[in-house]
Scaffold this active site. Structure first.
Site, short mmCIF file in Angstrom:
data_model
loop_
_atom_site.label_atom_id
_atom_site.label_comp_id
_atom_site.label_asym_id
_atom_site.label_seq_id
_atom_site.Cartn_x
_atom_site.Cartn_y
_atom_site.Cartn_z
N LYS A 13 0.75 -1.16 -0.04
CA LYS A 13 0.00 -0.13 -0.04
C LYS A 13 0.95 1.31 -0.07
CE LYS A 13 -3.77 -2.36 2.32
NZ LYS A 13 -4.61 -2.53 3.53
N TYR A 53 -12.40 -3.50 -3.38
CA TYR A 53 -12.79 -3.52 -1.84
C TYR A 53 -14.47 -3.38 -1.73
CZ TYR A 53 -8.22 -2.73 0.16
OH TYR A 53 -6.77 -3.04 0.80
N ARG A 106 2.89 -7.17 9.17
CA ARG A 106 2.14 -6.04 9.81
C ARG A 106 2.61 -5.84 11.61
NH1 ARG A 106 -3.59 -7.82 7.41
NH2 ARG A 106 -3.74 -6.23 5.49
N ASN A 116 -1.93 -0.07 7.23
CA ASN A 116 -1.27 -1.67 7.70
C ASN A 116 -0.56 -2.07 6.50
OD1 ASN A 116 -3.55 -2.21 5.87
ND2 ASN A 116 -4.67 -3.55 7.21
N HIS A 119 -1.78 -5.51 1.37
CA HIS A 119 -2.73 -6.24 1.13
C HIS A 119 -2.50 -7.81 0.54
CE1 HIS A 119 -6.73 -7.75 -0.39
NE2 HIS A 119 -5.97 -8.26 -1.60
N GLU A 130 -8.98 -11.27 -7.69
CA GLU A 130 -8.11 -9.92 -7.59
C GLU A 130 -7.06 -9.98 -8.64
OE1 GLU A 130 -9.02 -9.55 -2.89
OE2 GLU A 130 -7.11 -10.14 -3.44
N1 LIG Z 1 -11.59 -0.60 11.54
C1 LIG Z 1 -10.76 -0.06 10.23
N2 LIG Z 1 -10.56 0.98 10.30
C2 LIG Z 1 -9.86 1.47 9.19
N3 LIG Z 1 -9.40 0.73 8.45
C3 LIG Z 1 -9.72 -0.61 8.27
C4 LIG Z 1 -10.70 -1.04 9.32
N4 LIG Z 1 -10.90 -2.39 8.88
C5 LIG Z 1 -10.06 -2.58 7.81
N5 LIG Z 1 -9.58 -1.67 7.54
C6 LIG Z 1 -8.79 -1.41 6.20
O1 LIG Z 1 -9.38 -2.07 4.92
C7 LIG Z 1 -8.67 -3.08 4.54
C8 LIG Z 1 -9.41 -4.06 4.25
O2 LIG Z 1 -9.82 -4.72 5.34
P1 LIG Z 1 -10.08 -6.31 5.31
O3 LIG Z 1 -10.38 -7.06 4.16
O4 LIG Z 1 -11.03 -6.68 6.52
O5 LIG Z 1 -8.66 -6.82 6.07
P2 LIG Z 1 -7.35 -7.28 5.36
O6 LIG Z 1 -6.43 -6.34 4.66
O7 LIG Z 1 -6.61 -7.94 6.62
O8 LIG Z 1 -7.95 -8.49 4.44
C9 LIG Z 1 -7.69 -3.35 5.71
O9 LIG Z 1 -6.35 -4.02 5.20
C10 LIG Z 1 -7.33 -1.94 6.38
O10 LIG Z 1 -6.41 -1.22 5.25
MG LIG Z 2 -9.45 -8.44 3.02
#
Ligand SMILES: Nc1ncnc2c1ncn2[C@@H]1O[C@H](COP(=O)(O)OP(=O)(O)O)[C@@H](O)[C@H]1O
Ligand SMILES: [Mg+2]
Length: 152
Positions: A13, A53, A106, A116, A119, A130
């Protein structure tokens, strides 16, 4: 691609790119033994990110997430290898860096869920979706054209 092998989609990212963690992340996947089969830098469009997303579109953080992902270039990659989707997620750590163990990406390099740094696809099915969203088939390699098999 061997039948037993699978592919995952990873994206470093904008914060990971700007903080200079690209090499470290690539190094971890290389050293683990996975194969890089596609990579490019791009400034992701709003349309691409909305699609990527889509499952999160109703979450309160969605607008912030899009803004974050558009705050600079990202490094989009496809990695291949046995169990790469699941193992890739283990190597990334939890969504929230605060819950991520040291030794994970992370867990080692960030502290905030909204920044974070990386992805990774969460299932073989979403990896397929994807990969086809971010890459054209001709942007991916198979290594089968290598004249010598130095390593693989
Ligand atoms: N509570 C939150 N507040 C802010 N950003 C979030 C939150 N939850 C998720 N995100 C962002 O959205 C991305 C996608 O979420 P998710 O698919 O749940 O997690 P992952 O990336 O671990 O698969 C996360 O990597 C993070 O950048
Ligand atoms: Mg995800």
């Amino acid at each position: 691609m061997a039948e037993s092998e699978e592919r995952t989609f990873l994206a470093i990212k904008p914060d990971g790119v700007q903080r200079g963690i690209i090499g470290e992340i690539i190094k971890r996947f290389e050293m683990k033994g996975f194969k890089l089969v596609g990579m490019k830098m791009l400034e992701a469009s709003e349309d691409l990110l909305m699609e990527h997303y889509i499952d999160l579109k109703d979450r309160p953080f969605f607008p912030t997430l899009l803004k974050y992902m558009r705050s600079g270039p990202v490094v989009a990659m496809v990695w291949e290898g046995k169990g790469v989707v699941k193992t890739g997620r283990v190597m990334l750590g939890e969504t929230n860096p605060a819950d991520s163990k040291p030794g994970t990406i992370r867990g080692d390099f960030c502290i905030d869920v909204s920044k974070n740094i990386i992805h990774g696809s969460d299932s073989v099915e979403s990896a397929k979706k994807e990969i086809s969203l971010w890459f054209k088939p001709e942007e991916l390699v198979t290594y089968t054209s290598c004249a010598f098999s130095w390593l693989y």
